[in-house]
Scaffold this motif. Structure first.
Motif, PDB file in Angstrom:
ATOM      1  N   UNK A   1      45.652  67.998  67.777  1.00  0.00           N
ATOM      2  CA  UNK A   1      46.333  66.875  67.118  1.00  0.00           C
ATOM      3  C   UNK A   1      46.551  67.051  65.616  1.00  0.00           C
ATOM      4  N   UNK A   2      45.517  67.458  64.870  1.00  0.00           N
ATOM      5  CA  UNK A   2      45.683  67.613  63.431  1.00  0.00           C
ATOM      6  C   UNK A   2      46.674  68.724  63.112  1.00  0.00           C
ATOM      7  N   UNK A   3      46.584  69.840  63.828  1.00  0.00           N
ATOM      8  CA  UNK A   3      47.522  70.948  63.622  1.00  0.00           C
ATOM      9  C   UNK A   3      48.939  70.512  63.962  1.00  0.00           C
TER      10      UNK A   3
ATOM     11  N   UNK B   1      53.089  60.469  71.645  1.00  0.00           N
ATOM     12  CA  UNK B   1      53.337  59.198  70.963  1.00  0.00           C
ATOM     13  C   UNK B   1      53.225  59.339  69.450  1.00  0.00           C
ATOM     14  N   UNK B   2      52.282  60.153  68.979  1.00  0.00           N
ATOM     15  CA  UNK B   2      52.119  60.294  67.525  1.00  0.00           C
ATOM     16  C   UNK B   2      53.329  60.992  66.914  1.00  0.00           C
ATOM     17  N   UNK B   3      53.900  61.968  67.612  1.00  0.00           N
ATOM     18  CA  UNK B   3      55.106  62.621  67.104  1.00  0.00           C
ATOM     19  C   UNK B   3      56.289  61.655  67.088  1.00  0.00           C
TER      20      UNK B   3
ATOM     21  N   UNK C   1      41.075  62.206  64.960  1.00  0.00           N
ATOM     22  CA  UNK C   1      41.008  61.141  63.952  1.00  0.00           C
ATOM     23  C   UNK C   1      41.243  61.660  62.536  1.00  0.00           C
ATOM     24  N   UNK C   2      41.664  62.919  62.410  1.00  0.00           N
ATOM     25  CA  UNK C   2      41.761  63.533  61.089  1.00  0.00           C
ATOM     26  C   UNK C   2      42.704  62.843  60.129  1.00  0.00           C
TER      27      UNK C   2
ATOM     28  N   UNK D   1      47.438  76.051  52.694  1.00  0.00           N
ATOM     29  CA  UNK D   1      46.601  75.109  53.432  1.00  0.00           C
ATOM     30  C   UNK D   1      46.964  73.660  53.113  1.00  0.00           C
ATOM     31  N   UNK D   2      46.815  72.827  54.129  1.00  0.00           N
ATOM     32  CA  UNK D   2      47.063  71.390  53.984  1.00  0.00           C
ATOM     33  C   UNK D   2      45.832  70.648  54.509  1.00  0.00           C
ATOM     34  N   UNK D   3      45.215  69.865  53.633  1.00  0.00           N
ATOM     35  CA  UNK D   3      43.985  69.163  53.981  1.00  0.00           C
ATOM     36  C   UNK D   3      44.203  67.654  53.888  1.00  0.00           C
ATOM     37  N   UNK D   4      43.872  66.886  54.921  1.00  0.00           N
ATOM     38  CA  UNK D   4      43.977  65.422  54.836  1.00  0.00           C
ATOM     39  C   UNK D   4      43.155  64.894  53.661  1.00  0.00           C
ATOM     40  N   UNK D   5      43.649  63.830  53.057  1.00  0.00           N
ATOM     41  CA  UNK D   5      42.957  63.296  51.874  1.00  0.00           C
ATOM     42  C   UNK D   5      43.173  61.804  51.762  1.00  0.00           C
ATOM     43  N   UNK D   6      42.331  61.176  50.954  1.00  0.00           N
ATOM     44  CA  UNK D   6      42.526  59.772  50.619  1.00  0.00           C
ATOM     45  C   UNK D   6      42.493  59.633  49.098  1.00  0.00           C
ATOM     46  N   UNK D   7      43.268  58.691  48.599  1.00  0.00           N
ATOM     47  CA  UNK D   7      43.338  58.446  47.156  1.00  0.00           C
ATOM     48  C   UNK D   7      42.371  57.319  46.818  1.00  0.00           C
TER      49      UNK D   7
END
Length: 411
Positions: free
Chosen positions: A313-315, A215-217, A382-383, A359-365
């Protein structure tokens, strides 16, 4: 073949190699649909305007249509007086000719009468009897938009592969384009793994996890203009897996697999993709973290693309964002090959990285405009929930310090 994921390809090189090997872009199917049904879809060709916009020279202010030469010297101390000879009505072409020394009242959006070249704003005038006292001069073209000033006949307004969304649909509607030709790319999604069960299964059997990736894809693909169909879960069993892949490929243009991150299962998946018609398996792993075990294959003659994403999921979603979506844009020949936005922001706190992979790291602004990494393991579900995007760390960079400027890919 165990350990094949060590033979990784840099991300950009992988995209270029796959695109070249499969001779992207392909002539995909297209579908002509009503404009109101096209929201969220990608155009199959560039869209040209067959009319100028605006179609008439119009006023940008409430006021009086005038000849600028009559009022160029007007000031509050030495006003100019003009004879009011009429009013412009919205939706009607004025049939009055304005001569020197004359003016016509006009609303915002009204069509300028013949003989005028500017509009004096209402607040800079005073109407006394039949005379308009102009207290501030204007130059030719002031407070108006000329016919064809924004869009000319034959001008390209949207490119091949652009998404019809809230920003562009109003433009199409304004120009009277009520049908558009959209990309009709058939994308099927399969989740793999004997430990994966459907979302509705409850209670959860021991050792199993519910399928989050399917579903997420679908949601990510829809977000970026690609309709897809979730086709359920396929077993890791060799014979069943191979038959299901063949059946799904016969019914779609792009097959996306997710799951089976262990070496043994990925070896099996790679053998299935290797057996596809030429060129078969093209990429055995991509030099990104997370998302390293990504496989890419294709059949040139039959125009088929297969992308196998990691199961965590995150990958899975990271690889989909930085590999799958760019591949689809290349496949359809989108004029704009990027999605989301690329920003360069100050890092709010240290971010540990290692030289070698991209590398790709989740982030928030943050509210102050700085970006803060959200540290998450590849298996976290939940990443990305609170993430505004991904921080991209180049292959040759290691730990980045607070205050460094980093590249941020926002959704």
């Amino acid at each position: 073949m165990a350990g094949f994921v060590k033979e990784v390809t840099p991300r950009l090189q992988a995209l270029e190699y796959v695109s070249g090997s499969l001779c992207f872009p392909w002539d995909t199917n297209l579908r002509v649909i009503p404009l109101e049904n096209s929201i969220g879809r990608r155009l199959s060709n560039a869209q040209l305007s067959d009319m100028p916009y605006p179609p008439y020279t119009r006023s940008l202010r409430d006021g009086y249509a005038v000849r600028s030469s009559d009022v160029s010297a007007a000031t509050y101390g030495t006003p100019t007086f003009l004879n009011k000879i009429g009013e412009v009505t919205m939706g009607i072409i004025p049939d009055v000719l304005i001569s020197s020394g004359e003016a016509a009242a006009i609303p915002t959006g009204g069509v300028l009468p013949e003989g005028t070249d500017s509009v004096v704003m209402l607040e800079d005038t005073c109407l006394t009897g039949g005379w308009v006292e102009v207290r501030k001069g204007v130059q030719s073209g002031e407070n108006i938009i000329k016919a064809g000033e924004e869009i000319k006949v034959g001008e390209q307004i949207l490119g091949r592969g652009d998404i019809v969304d809230f920003r562009s649909v109003s433009l199409l509607a304004t120009l009277g384009i009520n049908k558009v030709s959209t990309v009709d790319l058939r994308i099927n999604l399969l989740s793999t793994g004997d430990e994966i069960v459907p979302v509705e299964v409850s209670p959860l059997p021991p050792g199993c996890i519910r399928d989050a990736n399917g579903l997420s894809l679908c949601a990510m693909l829809q977000r970026y203009g690609f309709a897809s169909e979730y086709r359920g879960i396929v077993s890791d069993d060799g014979v069943l897996f191979e038959k299901r892949v063949a059946d799904e490929l016969a019914d779609c243009d792009v097959l996306v697999l997710s799951g089976g991150s262990s070496v043994g299962v990925r070896d099996h998946c790679s053998r299935v993709l290797e057996s596809l018609p030429s060129p078969g398996l093209l990429v055995r792993g991509v030099n990104i973290v997370p998302g390293k075990p990504t496989l890419i294959a294709g059949c040139y003659d039959k125009k088929k693309l297969v992308v196998s994403l990691p199961g965590h999921p995150l990958s899975c979603l990271t690889a989909a964002y930085v590999i799958l979506i760019p591949l689809l844009l290349l496949l359809i020949g989108a004029e704009n090959e990027t999605h989301g936005n690329r920003l360069f922001l100050e890092l709010a706190k240290d971010l540990t990285a290692r030289s070698g992979p991209e590398e790709f790291t989740p982030c928030c602004i943050k509210a102050d405009g700085r970006v803060s990494p959200l540290l998450a393991k590849s298996g976290y579900v939940s990443g990305l929930t609170s993430a505004d995007g991904l921080i991209r760390i180049p292959e040759d960079r290691e730990t980045m310090r607070a205050g460094d400027i980093v590249e941020v890919w926002t959704w």
